[in-house]
Design an enzyme around this catalytic site. Structure first.
Site, PDB file in Angstrom:
ATOM      1  N   ARG A   1      -0.846  -5.473   4.717  1.00  0.00           N
ATOM      2  CA  ARG A   1      -0.055  -4.976   3.594  1.00  0.00           C
ATOM      3  C   ARG A   1       1.097  -4.160   4.156  1.00  0.00           C
ATOM      4  NH1 ARG A   1      -4.811  -1.870   0.489  1.00  0.00           N
ATOM      5  NH2 ARG A   1      -4.894  -1.058   2.601  1.00  0.00           N
TER       6      ARG A   1
ATOM      7  N   ARG B   1       0.884  -1.171   0.000  1.00  0.00           N
ATOM      8  CA  ARG B   1       0.000   0.000   0.000  1.00  0.00           C
ATOM      9  C   ARG B   1       0.914   1.209   0.000  1.00  0.00           C
ATOM     10  NH1 ARG B   1      -2.840   4.097   0.243  1.00  0.00           N
ATOM     11  NH2 ARG B   1      -4.940   4.209   1.045  1.00  0.00           N
TER      12      ARG B   1
ATOM     13  N   GLU C   1     -11.302   5.012  -5.809  1.00  0.00           N
ATOM     14  CA  GLU C   1     -11.489   3.563  -5.909  1.00  0.00           C
ATOM     15  C   GLU C   1     -11.777   3.155  -7.351  1.00  0.00           C
ATOM     16  OE1 GLU C   1     -10.999   1.445  -3.369  1.00  0.00           O
ATOM     17  OE2 GLU C   1     -10.491   3.210  -2.171  1.00  0.00           O
TER      18      GLU C   1
END
Length: 156
Positions: free
Chosen positions: A102, A54, A62
């Site tokens: 992540r 990330r 998005e």
């Protein structure tokens, strides 16, 4: 007498300013094997270890998911990041691990901070909630400049 005082004062000032800057947990190098969206990539290191990354300090619109519509400029942000890093050798400064496990990283390609590039080109917002000093002022300034120029998601 004054000289030791100045040295002590300088050391205190330097330690205070660096206390605000968060150092990377570790640094990894690898090849970008997948770009999921505008702020998430997959990297494989030289040992074959695959990690989901990330991008630190940014957020992007998005992209469309099977059961969810995307946001305006989500696909464009995804494509912009893909053009920058896909199949490229990158350096990852690991800043944190998020709740989805992540690695949250500053991604560099040939000495260029890709996270900042995404903001500067208008494809990402500075993610104020998670930015530490000195990154916050840099990212926010870049966002302001991209907005003023009407770049990327600031076109409308």
């Amino acid at each position: 007498m004054i000289r030791p005082f100045i040295v002590t004062l300088l050391c205190c000032v330097l330690s205070m300013t660096t206390a605000f800057a968060k150092d990377p947990i570790r640094t990894i190098e690898g090849i970008v094997t997948k770009v999921t969206d505008g702020d998430t990539i997959h990297v494989t290191d030289s040992l074959g270890t695959k990690v989901k990354i990330r991008l630190y300090g940014i957020d992007t619109p998005e992209t469309r998911k099977p059961n969810k519509p995307g946001q305006p400029y989500g696909e464009a942000a995804h494509q912009a990041l893909k053009e920058m890093v896909y199949r490229q050798q990158v350096k990852l400064d690991v800043m944190d691990i998020d709740k989805f496990r992540r690695l949250v990283c500053i991604v560099s390609l040939n000495g260029k901070n890709i996270n900042q590039e995404m903001v500067a080109e208008g494809w990402a917002w500075a993610y104020r909630k998670y930015l530490d000093r000195p990154h916050a002022s840099e990212y926010i300034s870049m966002e302001d400049q991209a907005r003023a120029k009407g770049l990327g998601l600031w076109q409308q």
